[in-house]
Design a protein around this motif. Sequence first.
Motif, PDB file in Angstrom:
ATOM      1  N   GLY A 220      31.398  37.723  41.900  1.00 53.04           N
ATOM      2  CA  GLY A 220      31.748  36.833  40.693  1.00 53.04           C
ATOM      3  C   GLY A 220      31.398  35.318  41.136  1.00 53.04           C
TER       4      GLY A 220
ATOM      5  N   GLY B  11      40.259  30.061  46.486  1.00 52.96           N
ATOM      6  CA  GLY B  11      39.821  31.551  45.761  1.00 52.96           C
ATOM      7  C   GLY B  11      38.099  31.798  45.886  1.00 52.96           C
ATOM      8  N   GLU B  12      37.370  30.873  45.560  1.00 52.58           N
ATOM      9  CA  GLU B  12      36.119  30.996  45.803  1.00 52.58           C
ATOM     10  C   GLU B  12      35.479  31.330  47.070  1.00 52.58           C
ATOM     11  OE1 GLU B  12      34.440  28.372  41.895  1.00 52.58           O
ATOM     12  OE2 GLU B  12      34.945  27.208  43.788  1.00 52.58           O
TER      13      GLU B  12
ATOM     14  N   LEU C  67      36.124  34.760  47.776  1.00 53.29           N
ATOM     15  CA  LEU C  67      35.118  35.616  47.247  1.00 53.29           C
ATOM     16  C   LEU C  67      33.874  35.622  48.017  1.00 53.29           C
ATOM     17  CD1 LEU C  67      35.963  35.035  43.473  1.00 53.29           C
ATOM     18  CD2 LEU C  67      36.481  37.047  44.805  1.00 53.29           C
TER      19      LEU C  67
ATOM     20  N   ASP D 158      45.566  36.826  50.511  1.00 46.32           N
ATOM     21  CA  ASP D 158      46.097  36.172  49.301  1.00 46.32           C
ATOM     22  C   ASP D 158      46.847  34.915  49.776  1.00 46.32           C
ATOM     23  OD1 ASP D 158      48.033  37.485  50.646  1.00 46.32           O
ATOM     24  OD2 ASP D 158      49.396  37.701  49.186  1.00 46.32           O
TER      25      ASP D 158
ATOM     26  N   HIS E 212      46.786  33.718  39.781  1.00 45.76           N
ATOM     27  CA  HIS E 212      45.680  34.405  39.150  1.00 45.76           C
ATOM     28  C   HIS E 212      44.682  35.011  40.099  1.00 45.76           C
ATOM     29  CE1 HIS E 212      42.123  34.978  36.401  1.00 45.76           C
ATOM     30  NE2 HIS E 212      41.375  34.280  37.178  1.00 45.76           N
ATOM     31  N   ASN E 213      44.210  33.861  41.190  1.00 46.02           N
ATOM     32  CA  ASN E 213      43.288  34.327  42.393  1.00 46.02           C
ATOM     33  C   ASN E 213      43.538  35.622  42.997  1.00 46.02           C
ATOM     34  OD1 ASN E 213      40.745  32.892  41.615  1.00 46.02           O
ATOM     35  ND2 ASN E 213      41.888  30.932  42.076  1.00 46.02           N
TER      36      ASN E 213
ATOM     37  N   TYR F 130      45.219  38.118  42.081  1.00 42.76           N
ATOM     38  CA  TYR F 130      44.990  39.330  41.443  1.00 42.76           C
ATOM     39  C   TYR F 130      43.415  39.696  41.405  1.00 42.76           C
ATOM     40  CZ  TYR F 130      49.610  40.908  40.643  1.00 42.76           C
ATOM     41  OH  TYR F 130      50.877  41.463  40.785  1.00 42.76           O
ATOM     42  N   TYR F 131      42.790  38.395  40.916  1.00 42.62           N
ATOM     43  CA  TYR F 131      41.434  38.398  40.954  1.00 42.62           C
ATOM     44  C   TYR F 131      40.667  38.972  42.152  1.00 42.62           C
ATOM     45  CZ  TYR F 131      36.641  36.912  39.359  1.00 42.62           C
ATOM     46  OH  TYR F 131      35.443  36.847  39.016  1.00 42.62           O
ATOM     47  N   VAL F 132      41.016  38.307  43.375  1.00 42.47           N
ATOM     48  CA  VAL F 132      40.084  38.427  44.635  1.00 42.47           C
ATOM     49  C   VAL F 132      40.814  40.216  44.852  1.00 42.47           C
ATOM     50  CG1 VAL F 132      40.236  38.036  46.756  1.00 42.47           C
ATOM     51  CG2 VAL F 132      40.136  36.340  45.438  1.00 42.47           C
TER      52      VAL F 132
ATOM     53  N   LYS G  54      38.782  42.719  42.965  1.00 37.27           N
ATOM     54  CA  LYS G  54      37.480  42.782  43.405  1.00 37.27           C
ATOM     55  C   LYS G  54      37.488  43.868  44.578  1.00 37.27           C
ATOM     56  CE  LYS G  54      34.764  39.766  40.990  1.00 37.27           C
ATOM     57  NZ  LYS G  54      33.826  40.384  39.944  1.00 37.27           N
TER      58      LYS G  54
END
Lengths: 343, 268
Positions: free
Chosen positions: B130, B145-146, B149, B169, B175-176, B178-180, B183
């Motif tokens: 992402g 978060g980035e 990733l 985490d 949000h991040n 769950y996002y990470v 993925k």
Amino acid sequence: MKPFTVLHLIRTGCMQENREGRIKWILASAFAGTTVLFLASLFVGKYPLTLNQLLEKEEQALRVFLTLRLPRTSMALLGGFALGIAGNVYQTVFRNPLAAPDIIGVSSGASAGAAFGILFLSSGTAAVTFSAFLGALTAVLLTLSLAGTGREKGNASIVLSGIAVHALAQTMLMVLKLTADPEKELSSIEYWMMGSLGGITSYRMPVTVLVCLGALTGIFLLRRQVLLLSVEDEESRMLGVDVGKIRLMVLLLATLLVAAVISVTGLISFVGLLAPHTARLLAGKSRSSVMLLGGLMGSILLITADMLARGIAAGELPVSIFTSLLGAPFLLYLMAGKGKAYF
Amino acid sequence: MDSSFFFTADQLNAGYGKRQVLREVSFSLRQGCITGLLGANGSGKSTLLKAICNQLPHTGECLLNGQRLEDLNIRRLAGRVSYIPQRSGITLSVSVLDVVLMGFNPVLGLFRNPVQEQKKRAEEALAAAGLAGMQERDYQTLSEGEKQLCILARTMVEDTELLLLDEPDSALDFHNRYYVLMKLRRLVQEQKKTALVCLHDPGLALDICDQLLLLKEGRCISSLRPDQDAPQVMEEKLKQIYGPLSLIRCHDGQGQSRLVLLSDLSAF
């Protein structure tokens, strides 16, 4: 070309949109700046030299050019480059923006070695060069082996051992100075510690050049490993880096560079600290191109400082005065523009 | 031993100096599954991950597809196991692409540099994580978060069989997290990886993981499978490490069955 014009060119490069293009532009400008300063430096000094004299093969002019001016300027070029590259290596490996050659005792070891040479061997340049080189290497090997004996073998223990060895070398230097004859030997030691390219002749160059080129080749071949050492030890090991061995190898190469240069020039302050920062501020992220740029910035700084050291007063002045005088405002100038993003 | 297990830890004991932290920890992991490691602070979660990736002296053995990890040298181990710390220790300004390219180190010679094809693969990994188009960004300017990733993209190019993640985490917002982790879940399932993830948040672990290992005072006291075990059984097991709590099965807005963990407030 005046230094200001070089600066202007480099600053223009910073404004290029495309990052790769920008770095290439900055590198090309730094190359051009180094070349111009190198050529200018060949004709600055007590003995007036002109291109015509050299073309007409005037004997005296040629002798001054080949035995003094060319070696001295080449040493400024190579020495500045080497100190810039070594500074980059120390700062990256120790993950410390203030890391300089003395963090592992190189400079203080060289000073103690030089003082020993002046007092007990001979005041001849070869003996002092040799003992300064040996002093620097001994100090660093002592630092690294002391760090290896503890349970913790990371950067912190190398830095702590470096502080101990630095203190030890300073004490030795003090004792040597106390026993020195104030008229002759003490002033030789003090003058050596202020650094000068005045004593460089063609006879003193070959060993330094060979050691420097060997160490520089090693560092450039290992440049990807240097970047991997900038990551925490555990993470680096899990990326397949044999941290202990590679760090030892890289630090020894950087030490060889510094020792080879300062053993013939005496201590030169600020270049190793400043040149890599200037390169990073100009080009952004740490990559091999930034390492190269750091070397070029070192050359630019040392050639300019040396021209001033021999041209500004009737007598020869210590080069460290000018590396600091030129370097500090330049760093502040760059920080004013990009400081917030950088620190 | 069940042949469907891809990784097995057998009787692991480890510690720091004379202080023993892990005591005879044994468990097995399957391919294509994420296993969560839950436990209170100081229960030995991070120590377990460090022991598995040979960063800490230990007794016992770890077998990855039949190969003893203790017998591998640093380079070969890095080619089979990747370790993702809580926060990457990258402190210098370095481009996102260069961070991902570090993942190729185990397959590159000491003096070799990544070739064009590897750069292309790194860019693809960034896109899959992402972060498309961010290869020239300075790693230090990324959000937490980035950054995670980006490290996940590096793990993708490492292409190892076993992934060890130490509280990925911890620095991320709701949000991040769950996002990470989603993925990561996709990566593990699609590429048949085996992942062991140390997590602080049991709610997140119940949502993401196929299996959970419960660690208490250095011992693996129990394991559970959120999609198979009854909530009452899991509740009793989780109480052993977190104290009084309730585990409730409910449905989210999309009608998907979820587990919600509630702490017993009267216990405080």
